[in-house]
Design a protein around this motif. Structure first.
Motif, PDB file in Angstrom:
ATOM      1  N   ARG A 114       0.833  -1.336   0.071  1.00  0.00           N
ATOM      2  CA  ARG A 114      -0.123   0.103  -0.073  1.00  0.00           C
ATOM      3  C   ARG A 114       0.958   1.183   0.082  1.00  0.00           C
ATOM      4  O   ARG A 114       0.571   2.149  -0.620  1.00  0.00           O
ATOM      5  CB  ARG A 114      -0.946   0.077   1.235  1.00  0.00           C
ATOM      6  CG  ARG A 114      -2.131  -0.999   1.007  1.00  0.00           C
ATOM      7  CD  ARG A 114      -3.245  -0.703   2.048  1.00  0.00           C
ATOM      8  NE  ARG A 114      -2.593  -1.181   3.309  1.00  0.00           N
ATOM      9  CZ  ARG A 114      -3.024  -2.353   3.824  1.00  0.00           C
ATOM     10  NH1 ARG A 114      -3.521  -3.172   3.074  1.00  0.00           N
ATOM     11  NH2 ARG A 114      -2.625  -2.712   4.962  1.00  0.00           N
ATOM     12  N   ALA A 115       1.946   1.283   0.869  1.00  0.00           N
ATOM     13  CA  ALA A 115       2.983   2.251   0.788  1.00  0.00           C
ATOM     14  C   ALA A 115       3.671   2.590  -0.447  1.00  0.00           C
ATOM     15  O   ALA A 115       3.753   3.846  -0.929  1.00  0.00           O
ATOM     16  CB  ALA A 115       3.686   2.361   2.020  1.00  0.00           C
ATOM     17  N   LEU A 116       3.869   1.613  -0.961  1.00  0.00           N
ATOM     18  CA  LEU A 116       4.632   1.534  -2.428  1.00  0.00           C
ATOM     19  C   LEU A 116       3.605   1.979  -3.400  1.00  0.00           C
ATOM     20  O   LEU A 116       3.947   3.074  -4.434  1.00  0.00           O
ATOM     21  CB  LEU A 116       5.024   0.441  -2.809  1.00  0.00           C
ATOM     22  CG  LEU A 116       6.009   0.237  -4.150  1.00  0.00           C
ATOM     23  CD1 LEU A 116       7.124   1.162  -4.469  1.00  0.00           C
ATOM     24  CD2 LEU A 116       6.390  -1.066  -4.580  1.00  0.00           C
ATOM     25  N   HIS A 117       2.489   1.660  -3.549  1.00  0.00           N
ATOM     26  CA  HIS A 117       1.350   2.229  -4.611  1.00  0.00           C
ATOM     27  C   HIS A 117       1.218   3.568  -4.289  1.00  0.00           C
ATOM     28  O   HIS A 117       1.070   4.424  -5.143  1.00  0.00           O
ATOM     29  CB  HIS A 117       0.418   1.141  -4.558  1.00  0.00           C
ATOM     30  CG  HIS A 117       0.416  -0.156  -5.214  1.00  0.00           C
ATOM     31  ND1 HIS A 117       0.485  -0.135  -6.630  1.00  0.00           N
ATOM     32  CD2 HIS A 117       0.565  -1.264  -4.737  1.00  0.00           C
ATOM     33  CE1 HIS A 117       0.915  -1.436  -6.944  1.00  0.00           C
ATOM     34  NE2 HIS A 117       0.857  -2.187  -5.774  1.00  0.00           N
ATOM     35  N   ALA A 118       0.941   4.062  -3.099  1.00  0.00           N
ATOM     36  CA  ALA A 118       0.698   5.442  -2.733  1.00  0.00           C
ATOM     37  C   ALA A 118       1.651   6.265  -3.027  1.00  0.00           C
ATOM     38  O   ALA A 118       1.743   7.343  -3.766  1.00  0.00           O
ATOM     39  CB  ALA A 118       0.369   5.566  -1.126  1.00  0.00           C
ATOM     40  N   ALA A 119       3.032   5.793  -2.790  1.00  0.00           N
ATOM     41  CA  ALA A 119       4.141   6.774  -3.215  1.00  0.00           C
ATOM     42  C   ALA A 119       4.179   6.870  -4.730  1.00  0.00           C
ATOM     43  O   ALA A 119       4.702   7.718  -5.310  1.00  0.00           O
ATOM     44  CB  ALA A 119       5.551   6.025  -2.715  1.00  0.00           C
TER      45      ALA A 119
END
Length: 182
Positions: A114-119
């Protein structure tokens, strides 16, 4: 009895000291016997022989023919170890936890994704679209990504490299580096 003649009621330490070279040589020779089948570690054989010797010393005293006893015991322990290696199978009954599938690891992995996709969504211009396509669960090829984004397939590699550099710089600015303590 020549090996133990000096100590008829030998203490275990003196028996072990007298037999050490013989046990080591026999265990190494038996472990390296390729014709015997499954490999056995010489150190494991030695340990098993020492255990048998200590049991024998506690029950009956030193063996009457130490060289023969060592040879026979090493061979018997090697046979036992090989038989056990052939029969043993890893225990997996479906109820043991697979560390890769533990709930904590799954939760951490989901948070990281989730953090990677948000970034990736915060990246500028076509970088967001390109990396989002590369991260898609369908695992598309470069040809499929190039067709979907309307880019040439040859330019995907260099653009991807620049986009990953941008993402790396963006994440490095967000992540706090721990201070050196002490």
């Amino acid at each position: 009895m020549t090996l133990l003649a000096a100590a008829p009621a030998a203490a275990p330490a003196s028996v072990v000291h007298a037999l050490h070279p013989l046990v080591s040589a026999e265990a190494t020779a038996e472990a390296s016997d390729a014709a015997a089948g499954a490999a056995v570690e010489p150190a494991d054989l030695e340990q098993a022989v020492w255990l048998r010797l200590l049991e024998l010393l506690a029950d009956q005293g030193p063996p009457a023919d130490p060289a023969r006893w060592v040879r026979d015991t090493v061979r018997a322990e090697a046979r036992r170890a090989r038989r056990a290696a052939r029969r043993e199978r890893p225990y997996t009954d479906g109820t043991t936890a697979d560390p890769a599938r533990c709930p904590e690891r799954s939760a951490v992995g989901a948070d990281e994704r989730r953090a990677l996709h948000a970034a990736v969504e915060r990246l500028p211009g076509r970088c967001a679209r390109l990396l989002a396509e590369m991260l898609s669960p369908g695992d598309p090829t470069y040809r499929e990504i190039a067709g979907k984004l309307g880019m040439s397939q040859g330019s995907l590699g260099p653009i991807r490299s620049r986009c990953l550099g941008c993402l790396r710089r963006m994440l490095a600015a967000e992540v706090v580096v721990p201070e050196v303590r002490g």
